[in-house]
Motif scaffolding. Structure first.
Motif, short mmCIF file in Angstrom:
data_model
loop_
_atom_site.label_atom_id
_atom_site.label_comp_id
_atom_site.label_asym_id
_atom_site.label_seq_id
_atom_site.Cartn_x
_atom_site.Cartn_y
_atom_site.Cartn_z
N ARG A 188 23.46 51.32 30.86
CA ARG A 188 23.99 50.86 32.16
C ARG A 188 24.25 49.54 32.03
NH1 ARG A 188 23.89 54.06 36.37
NH2 ARG A 188 21.98 55.16 35.34
N PHE A 189 25.71 49.21 32.21
CA PHE A 189 26.24 47.96 32.38
C PHE A 189 26.58 47.50 33.97
CE2 PHE A 189 27.35 49.87 28.29
CZ PHE A 189 26.75 48.95 27.51
N THR A 190 26.28 46.24 34.22
CA THR A 190 26.50 45.82 35.59
C THR A 190 27.98 44.96 35.49
OG1 THR A 190 25.30 43.87 35.12
CG2 THR A 190 24.28 45.80 35.89
N THR A 191 28.82 44.68 34.45
CA THR A 191 29.99 43.86 34.63
C THR A 191 31.02 44.67 34.15
OG1 THR A 191 29.68 42.90 32.34
CG2 THR A 191 28.52 41.80 34.15
N ALA A 192 32.13 43.97 34.47
CA ALA A 192 33.34 44.66 33.89
C ALA A 192 33.57 44.16 32.34
CB ALA A 192 34.79 44.17 34.43
N GLU A 193 34.17 44.80 31.51
CA GLU A 193 34.10 44.37 29.89
C GLU A 193 35.05 43.27 29.87
OE1 GLU A 193 35.32 47.63 27.25
OE2 GLU A 193 34.46 49.17 28.39
N VAL A 194 34.68 42.47 28.86
CA VAL A 194 35.32 41.25 28.36
C VAL A 194 36.01 41.45 27.10
CG1 VAL A 194 34.94 38.71 27.97
CG2 VAL A 194 33.68 39.79 29.88
N ARG A 195 37.01 41.13 26.83
CA ARG A 195 37.83 41.19 25.49
C ARG A 195 37.97 39.83 25.02
NH1 ARG A 195 42.40 45.46 24.25
NH2 ARG A 195 40.23 46.56 24.41
N THR A 196 37.27 39.71 23.65
CA THR A 196 37.37 38.45 22.85
C THR A 196 38.10 38.76 21.71
OG1 THR A 196 35.20 39.17 21.73
CG2 THR A 196 34.84 37.84 23.87
N TRP A 197 38.91 37.78 21.15
CA TRP A 197 39.57 37.78 20.03
C TRP A 197 39.07 36.90 19.06
CZ3 TRP A 197 44.11 41.07 20.70
CH2 TRP A 197 44.36 41.28 21.99
N TRP A 198 39.16 37.63 17.74
CA TRP A 198 38.52 36.79 16.80
C TRP A 198 39.22 36.74 15.39
CZ3 TRP A 198 32.88 35.80 16.88
CH2 TRP A 198 32.33 36.29 18.09
N ILE A 199 39.45 35.49 15.04
CA ILE A 199 40.31 35.21 13.47
C ILE A 199 39.25 34.79 12.57
CG2 ILE A 199 42.17 33.98 12.49
CD1 ILE A 199 43.12 35.58 15.01
N ASN A 200 39.26 35.54 11.61
CA ASN A 200 38.54 35.50 10.20
C ASN A 200 36.93 35.02 10.79
OD1 ASN A 200 40.61 35.25 8.59
ND2 ASN A 200 41.15 33.36 9.04
N GLY A 201 36.43 35.72 11.74
CA GLY A 201 35.08 35.72 12.19
C GLY A 201 34.74 34.41 13.16
N THR A 202 35.87 33.96 13.73
CA THR A 202 35.53 32.97 14.54
C THR A 202 36.22 33.33 15.92
OG1 THR A 202 35.53 31.17 13.09
CG2 THR A 202 36.00 30.66 15.46
N CYS A 203 35.59 33.33 17.11
CA CYS A 203 36.18 33.60 18.37
C CYS A 203 37.19 32.50 18.73
CB CYS A 203 34.92 33.91 19.33
SG CYS A 203 35.59 34.20 21.24
N ALA A 204 38.48 33.25 18.82
CA ALA A 204 39.50 32.29 19.31
C ALA A 204 39.85 32.27 20.54
CB ALA A 204 40.71 32.51 18.27
N LEU A 205 39.73 33.42 21.40
CA LEU A 205 40.18 33.55 22.80
C LEU A 205 39.03 34.32 23.59
CD1 LEU A 205 42.57 32.96 24.99
CD2 LEU A 205 43.61 35.09 24.00
N ILE A 206 38.91 34.11 24.86
CA ILE A 206 38.04 35.23 25.60
C ILE A 206 38.92 35.31 26.94
CG2 ILE A 206 35.96 35.25 27.18
CD1 ILE A 206 34.68 33.37 24.99
N GLY A 207 39.10 36.63 27.21
CA GLY A 207 39.85 37.08 28.35
C GLY A 207 39.28 38.17 29.11
N ALA A 208 39.96 38.74 30.08
CA ALA A 208 39.34 39.97 30.87
C ALA A 208 39.90 41.30 29.76
CB ALA A 208 40.25 40.11 32.15
N HIS A 209 39.39 42.32 30.14
CA HIS A 209 39.73 43.52 29.63
C HIS A 209 41.14 43.99 30.26
CE1 HIS A 209 39.58 47.89 28.09
NE2 HIS A 209 39.00 47.35 27.19
#
Length: 281
Positions: A188-209
């Motif tokens: 059971r989840f209580t938030t909307a999903e977050v989409r994160t973008w990763w380049i070579n194992g490093t998170c480069a960007l965080i945004g909405a789904h």
């Protein structure tokens, strides 16, 4: 070089869905070339890449491709001396759940899957997962917009009801079913999903789904547990979707290949490209 689908009606222009990203890429100094997505899905990869300039390394930003279609795409580009930044093997590992599940098992719902879609295999996976509620999907996609009829299984121990959901899933997915059934323990989840973008194992960007573009990610998104696991996969360009469980823990809902993951409308194309380019340096 950035590769994007051509507009089916105006093949010398990018598909409208990716036109803004293509323009931002050109403004950032990248070469942009067009591919024929229909040809890729109709087993004619040589025609699909006929206008791509020869030589160099490319990243694709376009519609979803089956793993075997992506492999044919990569081979057709190789004939032209173009290497996709993401190999065929890397694409399959990111695009299909069995390719990434083991690495992310500590931070994602417990899952069991089948090879193929027969009832016997389904029941075996259902039994392996145990009792309680579960969510059904295949290797690449769920039918979450048909939640109660083709996605949510109230109790795995109820064989008849579980298979009713499975059969409806097969009916709705049709020829698009990929790999087999995947059963995931319901959380059971209580938030909307977050989409994160990763380049070579490093998170480069965080945004909405993309499904909830105006539900912006919270400032307290915790990637501490996720980061080393994603890095260990060794994949060049992926997305990781997360949501907060009702106990406050952030959990991975999905990992996908970044080339075929949609960008939410609340992330501007120039910001998107800048983040991805910074991750490549």
């Amino acid at each position: 070089m950035l590769l994007v689908p051509a507009n089916p009606l105006r093949p010398r222009r990018p598909d409208d869905h990716f036109a803004a990203e293509a323009l931002a890429a050109r403004d950032a100094g990248l070469d942009v070339a067009l591919v024929d997505h229909d040809a890729l899905t109709q087993n004619d990869p040589a025609r699909a890449v006929a206008t791509v300039p020869t030589g160099g390394v490319a990243v694709y930003r376009g519609w979803m491709l089956r793993s075997e279609q992506y492999e044919a795409f990569a081979e057709a580009l190789a004939v032209r001396g173009v290497t996709l930044r993401t190999s065929s093997d890397q694409y399959r590992r990111a695009h299909e759940l069995p390719g990434w599940y083991a690495a992310l098992a500590p931070v994602t719902p417990t899952s069991a899957w089948t090879t193929g879609t027969d009832r016997t295999a389904f029941d075996q996976a259902r039994t392996d997962l145990g009792e309680g509620p579960a969510v059904l999907r295949d290797y690449t996609k769920s039918m979450k917009h048909h939640w109660h009829e083709a996605a949510f299984i109230p109790d795995l121990s109820d064989a008849a009801t579980a298979w009713q959901v499975g059969a409806r899933f097969l009916e709705l997915r049709g020829d698009d079913v990929t790999g087999g059934f995947v059963l995931r323990r319901f959380e059971r989840f209580t938030t909307a999903e977050v989409r994160t973008w990763w380049i070579n194992g490093t998170c480069a960007l965080i945004g909405a789904h993309p499904d909830t573009p105006n539900d912006l990610p919270p400032a307290d998104l915790d990637l501490t547990a996720t980061t080393p696991l994603v890095a260990a996969l060794g994949l060049p360009f992926v997305t990781v979707d997360l949501a907060q469980r009702d106990d406050g823990v952030w959990r991975v809902i999905e990992l996908g290949d970044g080339q075929v993951s949609d960008r939410p409308t609340t992330v501007k194309p120039d910001d998107f490209n800048a983040a991805l380019l910074s991750g490549e340096r």
